[in-house]
Write an enzyme that holds these catalytic residues in place. Sequence first.
Site, PDB file in Angstrom:
ATOM      1  N   GLU A   1       7.768 -13.791 -12.480  1.00 28.59           N
ATOM      2  CA  GLU A   1       7.196 -12.515 -12.028  1.00 28.59           C
ATOM      3  C   GLU A   1       6.628 -11.704 -13.183  1.00 28.59           C
ATOM      4  O   GLU A   1       5.560 -11.133 -13.088  1.00 28.59           O
ATOM      5  CB  GLU A   1       8.295 -11.640 -11.408  1.00 28.59           C
ATOM      6  CG  GLU A   1       8.729 -12.012 -10.034  1.00 28.59           C
ATOM      7  CD  GLU A   1       9.810 -11.061  -9.556  1.00 28.59           C
ATOM      8  OE1 GLU A   1      10.915 -11.085 -10.124  1.00 28.59           O
ATOM      9  OE2 GLU A   1       9.558 -10.295  -8.627  1.00 28.59           O
TER      10      GLU A   1
ATOM     11  N   CYS B   1       0.823  -1.213   0.000  1.00 29.54           N
ATOM     12  CA  CYS B   1       0.000   0.000   0.000  1.00 29.54           C
ATOM     13  C   CYS B   1       0.858   1.264   0.000  1.00 29.54           C
ATOM     14  O   CYS B   1       1.982   1.252   0.505  1.00 29.54           O
ATOM     15  CB  CYS B   1      -0.884   0.026   1.233  1.00 29.54           C
ATOM     16  SG  CYS B   1      -1.861  -1.448   1.457  1.00 29.54           S
TER      17      CYS B   1
ATOM     18  N   LYS C   1       6.342  -3.936  -4.419  1.00 29.51           N
ATOM     19  CA  LYS C   1       7.764  -3.611  -4.428  1.00 29.51           C
ATOM     20  C   LYS C   1       8.351  -3.735  -3.035  1.00 29.51           C
ATOM     21  O   LYS C   1       9.489  -4.135  -2.848  1.00 29.51           O
ATOM     22  CB  LYS C   1       7.925  -2.178  -4.941  1.00 29.51           C
ATOM     23  CG  LYS C   1       9.368  -1.718  -5.080  1.00 29.51           C
ATOM     24  CD  LYS C   1      10.035  -2.407  -6.237  1.00 29.51           C
ATOM     25  CE  LYS C   1      11.469  -2.028  -6.443  1.00 29.51           C
ATOM     26  NZ  LYS C   1      12.194  -3.071  -7.186  1.00 29.51           N
TER      27      LYS C   1
ATOM     28  N   TRP D   1      -3.005  -2.544  -1.497  1.00 33.34           N
ATOM     29  CA  TRP D   1      -2.651  -3.925  -1.886  1.00 33.34           C
ATOM     30  C   TRP D   1      -3.404  -4.806  -0.903  1.00 33.34           C
ATOM     31  O   TRP D   1      -3.103  -4.829   0.295  1.00 33.34           O
ATOM     32  CB  TRP D   1      -1.140  -4.118  -1.770  1.00 33.34           C
ATOM     33  CG  TRP D   1      -0.639  -5.404  -2.330  1.00 33.34           C
ATOM     34  CD1 TRP D   1      -0.252  -5.653  -3.609  1.00 33.34           C
ATOM     35  CD2 TRP D   1      -0.427  -6.632  -1.614  1.00 33.34           C
ATOM     36  NE1 TRP D   1       0.167  -6.954  -3.732  1.00 33.34           N
ATOM     37  CE2 TRP D   1       0.075  -7.574  -2.530  1.00 33.34           C
ATOM     38  CE3 TRP D   1      -0.629  -7.024  -0.289  1.00 33.34           C
ATOM     39  CZ2 TRP D   1       0.383  -8.887  -2.162  1.00 33.34           C
ATOM     40  CZ3 TRP D   1      -0.323  -8.329   0.065  1.00 33.34           C
ATOM     41  CH2 TRP D   1       0.177  -9.237  -0.861  1.00 33.34           C
TER      42      TRP D   1
ATOM     43  N   LYS E   1      12.610 -14.053 -12.293  1.00 32.13           N
ATOM     44  CA  LYS E   1      12.287 -12.901 -13.152  1.00 32.13           C
ATOM     45  C   LYS E   1      11.237 -13.312 -14.168  1.00 32.13           C
ATOM     46  O   LYS E   1      10.299 -12.579 -14.421  1.00 32.13           O
ATOM     47  CB  LYS E   1      13.527 -12.381 -13.895  1.00 32.13           C
ATOM     48  CG  LYS E   1      14.534 -11.611 -13.085  1.00 32.13           C
ATOM     49  CD  LYS E   1      14.128 -10.210 -12.690  1.00 32.13           C
ATOM     50  CE  LYS E   1      13.545 -10.180 -11.306  1.00 32.13           C
ATOM     51  NZ  LYS E   1      14.424  -9.950 -10.202  1.00 32.13           N
TER      52      LYS E   1
ATOM     53  N   ARG F   1       4.691   0.493  -6.151  1.00 31.56           N
ATOM     54  CA  ARG F   1       4.753  -0.366  -4.973  1.00 31.56           C
ATOM     55  C   ARG F   1       3.860  -1.588  -5.123  1.00 31.56           C
ATOM     56  O   ARG F   1       4.008  -2.553  -4.372  1.00 31.56           O
ATOM     57  CB  ARG F   1       4.320   0.421  -3.733  1.00 31.56           C
ATOM     58  CG  ARG F   1       5.273   1.541  -3.377  1.00 31.56           C
ATOM     59  CD  ARG F   1       4.672   2.439  -2.335  1.00 31.56           C
ATOM     60  NE  ARG F   1       4.516   1.786  -1.055  1.00 31.56           N
ATOM     61  CZ  ARG F   1       5.393   1.875  -0.052  1.00 31.56           C
ATOM     62  NH1 ARG F   1       6.470   2.589  -0.203  1.00 31.56           N
ATOM     63  NH2 ARG F   1       5.173   1.270   1.085  1.00 31.56           N
TER      64      ARG F   1
ATOM     65  N   GLU G   1      17.478 -16.846 -10.026  1.00 31.80           N
ATOM     66  CA  GLU G   1      17.062 -15.461 -10.259  1.00 31.80           C
ATOM     67  C   GLU G   1      16.394 -15.318 -11.639  1.00 31.80           C
ATOM     68  O   GLU G   1      15.391 -14.629 -11.792  1.00 31.80           O
ATOM     69  CB  GLU G   1      18.281 -14.527 -10.126  1.00 31.80           C
ATOM     70  CG  GLU G   1      18.094 -13.084 -10.545  1.00 31.80           C
ATOM     71  CD  GLU G   1      17.038 -12.319  -9.747  1.00 31.80           C
ATOM     72  OE1 GLU G   1      16.464 -12.869  -8.798  1.00 31.80           O
ATOM     73  OE2 GLU G   1      16.766 -11.164 -10.123  1.00 31.80           O
TER      74      GLU G   1
ATOM     75  N   ASN H   1      -1.402   1.714   6.056  1.00 32.67           N
ATOM     76  CA  ASN H   1      -0.513   0.662   5.525  1.00 32.67           C
ATOM     77  C   ASN H   1      -0.247  -0.324   6.646  1.00 32.67           C
ATOM     78  O   ASN H   1      -0.169   0.081   7.799  1.00 32.67           O
ATOM     79  CB  ASN H   1       0.852   1.243   5.128  1.00 32.67           C
ATOM     80  CG  ASN H   1       0.806   1.930   3.795  1.00 32.67           C
ATOM     81  OD1 ASN H   1      -0.262   2.051   3.200  1.00 32.67           O
ATOM     82  ND2 ASN H   1       1.954   2.395   3.331  1.00 32.67           N
ATOM     83  N   GLY H   2      -0.024  -1.597   6.292  1.00 36.99           N
ATOM     84  CA  GLY H   2       0.314  -2.582   7.314  1.00 36.99           C
ATOM     85  C   GLY H   2      -0.908  -3.344   7.778  1.00 36.99           C
ATOM     86  O   GLY H   2      -1.940  -3.363   7.093  1.00 36.99           O
TER      87      GLY H   2
ATOM     88  N   HIS I   1      17.657 -35.857 -10.481  1.00 40.00           N
ATOM     89  CA  HIS I   1      17.014 -36.300  -9.235  1.00 40.00           C
ATOM     90  C   HIS I   1      15.541 -35.932  -9.201  1.00 40.00           C
ATOM     91  O   HIS I   1      14.956 -35.843  -8.126  1.00 40.00           O
ATOM     92  CB  HIS I   1      17.766 -35.704  -8.035  1.00 40.00           C
ATOM     93  CG  HIS I   1      19.206 -36.097  -8.017  1.00 40.00           C
ATOM     94  ND1 HIS I   1      19.623 -37.372  -7.687  1.00 40.00           N
ATOM     95  CD2 HIS I   1      20.323 -35.416  -8.351  1.00 40.00           C
ATOM     96  CE1 HIS I   1      20.942 -37.436  -7.798  1.00 40.00           C
ATOM     97  NE2 HIS I   1      21.385 -36.266  -8.211  1.00 40.00           N
TER      98      HIS I   1
HETATM   99  C1  F6R Z   1      11.931  -9.860  -7.182  1.00 41.28           C
HETATM  100  C2  F6R Z   1      12.002  -8.988  -6.045  1.00 41.28           C
HETATM  101  C3  F6R Z   1      11.664  -9.552  -4.722  1.00 41.28           C
HETATM  102  C4  F6R Z   1      12.448  -8.845  -3.618  1.00 41.28           C
HETATM  103  C5  F6R Z   1      11.978  -9.337  -2.247  1.00 41.28           C
HETATM  104  C6  F6R Z   1      12.776  -8.728  -1.122  1.00 41.28           C
HETATM  105  O1  F6R Z   1      12.227  -9.225  -8.370  1.00 41.28           O
HETATM  106  O2  F6R Z   1      12.291  -7.820  -6.166  1.00 41.28           O
HETATM  107  O3  F6R Z   1      11.864 -10.929  -4.673  1.00 41.28           O
HETATM  108  O4  F6R Z   1      13.804  -9.109  -3.779  1.00 41.28           O
HETATM  109  O5  F6R Z   1      10.628  -9.019  -2.079  1.00 41.28           O
HETATM  110  O6  F6R Z   1      12.721  -7.348  -1.184  1.00 41.28           O
HETATM  111  P1  F6R Z   1      13.852  -6.439  -0.587  1.00 41.28           P
HETATM  112  O7  F6R Z   1      15.095  -6.686  -1.342  1.00 41.28           O
HETATM  113  O8  F6R Z   1      13.333  -5.055  -0.746  1.00 41.28           O
HETATM  114  O9  F6R Z   1      13.975  -6.848   0.861  1.00 41.28           O
END
Ligand code: F6R
Length: 614
Positions: free
Chosen positions: A488, A2, A609, A79, A485, A32, A481, A103-104, A504
């Site tokens: 996502e 949020c 985010k 959110w 990506k 966000r 990773e 928020n929260g 395995h």
């Molecule tokens: C993926 C991504 C997330 C963040 C994760 C932790 O692209 O960005 O997996 O890495 O939510 O977030 P931070 O790094 O802000 O603690």
Amino acid sequence: MCGILGILSSQSVSENLLPEKLLEGLSRLEYRGYDSAGIATVHDSKIDRRRAAGKLKNLKALVNDNPLKGTIGIGHTRWATHGAANITNAHPHSSPDVAVVHNGIIENFSVLKQSLQAKGVTFESETDTEVVVHLIADFLKNKLSPLQAVQQTLQQLQGAFALVILFRDYPSLMIATRRGSPLVVGCHQDELFVASDALALVGWVRQLCYLDEGDVAVLEKTETGLSTHLYNSDAQPVERIWRPSQLSAAAVTKADYSHFMLKEIFEQPAVLSDSIQSLIGVEGTAIDLPDLKLDPGSISQVFIIACGTSYYAGLVAKYWFEKYFQVPTQVEIASEFRYRQPCLDKKALYLFLSQSGETIDTLAALSLVKQNNCKTLAIVNVPESSIARQSDQVFHTLAGPEIGVASTKAFTAQLVNLLGLGLYLKGDHNQDLCQELRLLPRLVSEVLNDQSTYQHVSLKLAQAQHALYLGRGLQYPIALEGALKLKELSYIHAEGYAAGELKHGPIALIDGQMPVVVLAPYDEWFEKTLSNMQEVLARNAQVIILTDEIGAEHVHRQVTNKSTLEMIVLPRVASLTSPFVYTVAVQLLAYYAALHKGTDIDQPRNLAKSVTVE
Ligand code: F6R
């Protein structure tokens, strides 16, 4: 997650302007991640609000058709946590007397709701937030001042949250408070602002003040002008530091790029160059970290604690620290760390990795480690974030604001800092490595020069339902990773595996439809990875191999069945620094696969985010 914004304007600002500004500020918080939005003002002795499900454009259309006015207002991008992403659950929540954005999570909302219902209060939404509205309204009815009503309400709330509150009967007053969720107050000649994120205020304010845990900020307009008074969690008046805003307007625009993510991918050579220079200078041959107060000789081991992409950066560091620097290293998923009641080692260094610096699980793990008086260091990209403020020491990444929800440049910036930290812990003056580091911006630029290859090859991924990514050694975390990506951004189910794990279990998934991305620089692990690639080719998988010129020659010589094979030839790079180059390649594959599929690249569905709830 949020986003919160509050604006209090002086009389000289037109009352038609504030709603527009609220909407503009909310658009800066879109990154966000959210699924509904709303704004409210106090005008003509009433609280007026507009809320809409879905993207901000729906709210803008609503406000356009049915404008609202005022010189005081709050806005929110939600959110969803408690209750569906619909209009009724969208913020601001309101009674006739009080409006709140939040928020929260209010963890004890259900008990509070029951006691309010027993007093005859009716609730319109399924949210935890609405209890805050009714609690404050109840205290106001009992003749408490707005500040007292908020302070009394706070005593009843459990959880981590940030709140901004408007009052119908006090049209010149806004109260904001935080516990566990960030809030920043900003001021300008004619306006006061409060936001969950300084990015919302870029270009509007010259001075920022980050609220401390438990602070209450009272923003007021009086005959003499605008004022801000702060109170700590014991309701005592406090002063906090005001700092000049450092953010530039360029950080929140896409420039000529179609997406923030693409812009941020392309910013990586510059980010690497700045980060590397800050570690070794222009000509240096050793890592210099003058701000770190660590005695490498006294550190028994390193625990790296993080979530998501940051966790994968930690996995890369484990290979670096153990193989190259002989520093024993454990990497932990932050959300699980505290559940197993870890045996904490007083001689260890606990290293917290976070782009946002607000990830609640990482923050909770940090707080557990701090309670046990262990050494903590944070690598974060947001200087004033909660993780930065709460850990003993901070080693800032220099990625600049990252707006695309999927992390790209923040990840490679984390890698530079981790490599620097490893060298520092080893106490090594490694001239060759400094040289390798200096080459990186150029090598990454070379990868970026070749967009058409990625556009073409990623079609194979875009047409699939599932994909596998394989890597060995330092490429294993990059395979994880790359898969993250892809899922996502394009919503294609993708998994990364250590190439040796293939037999395995995962090999059962291979058929003629399955794309398999193989990360194989020509290094000590190449031949083994190539064998794994042969195994999936033999089962007709649609293979994309990322390798270098020498690797490509070996592929040409050794692989006979190339009918389902695509090859991307990357610049030759030292094994130790290969994660940087291969990361950028998997970012581009994911970006173009998503572009082919037409998904929302900068704000993928359901993602946030900054993950500020557990
Ligand atoms: C993926 C991504 C997330 C963040 C994760 C932790 O692209 O960005 O997996 O890495 O939510 O977030 P931070 O790094 O802000 O603690």
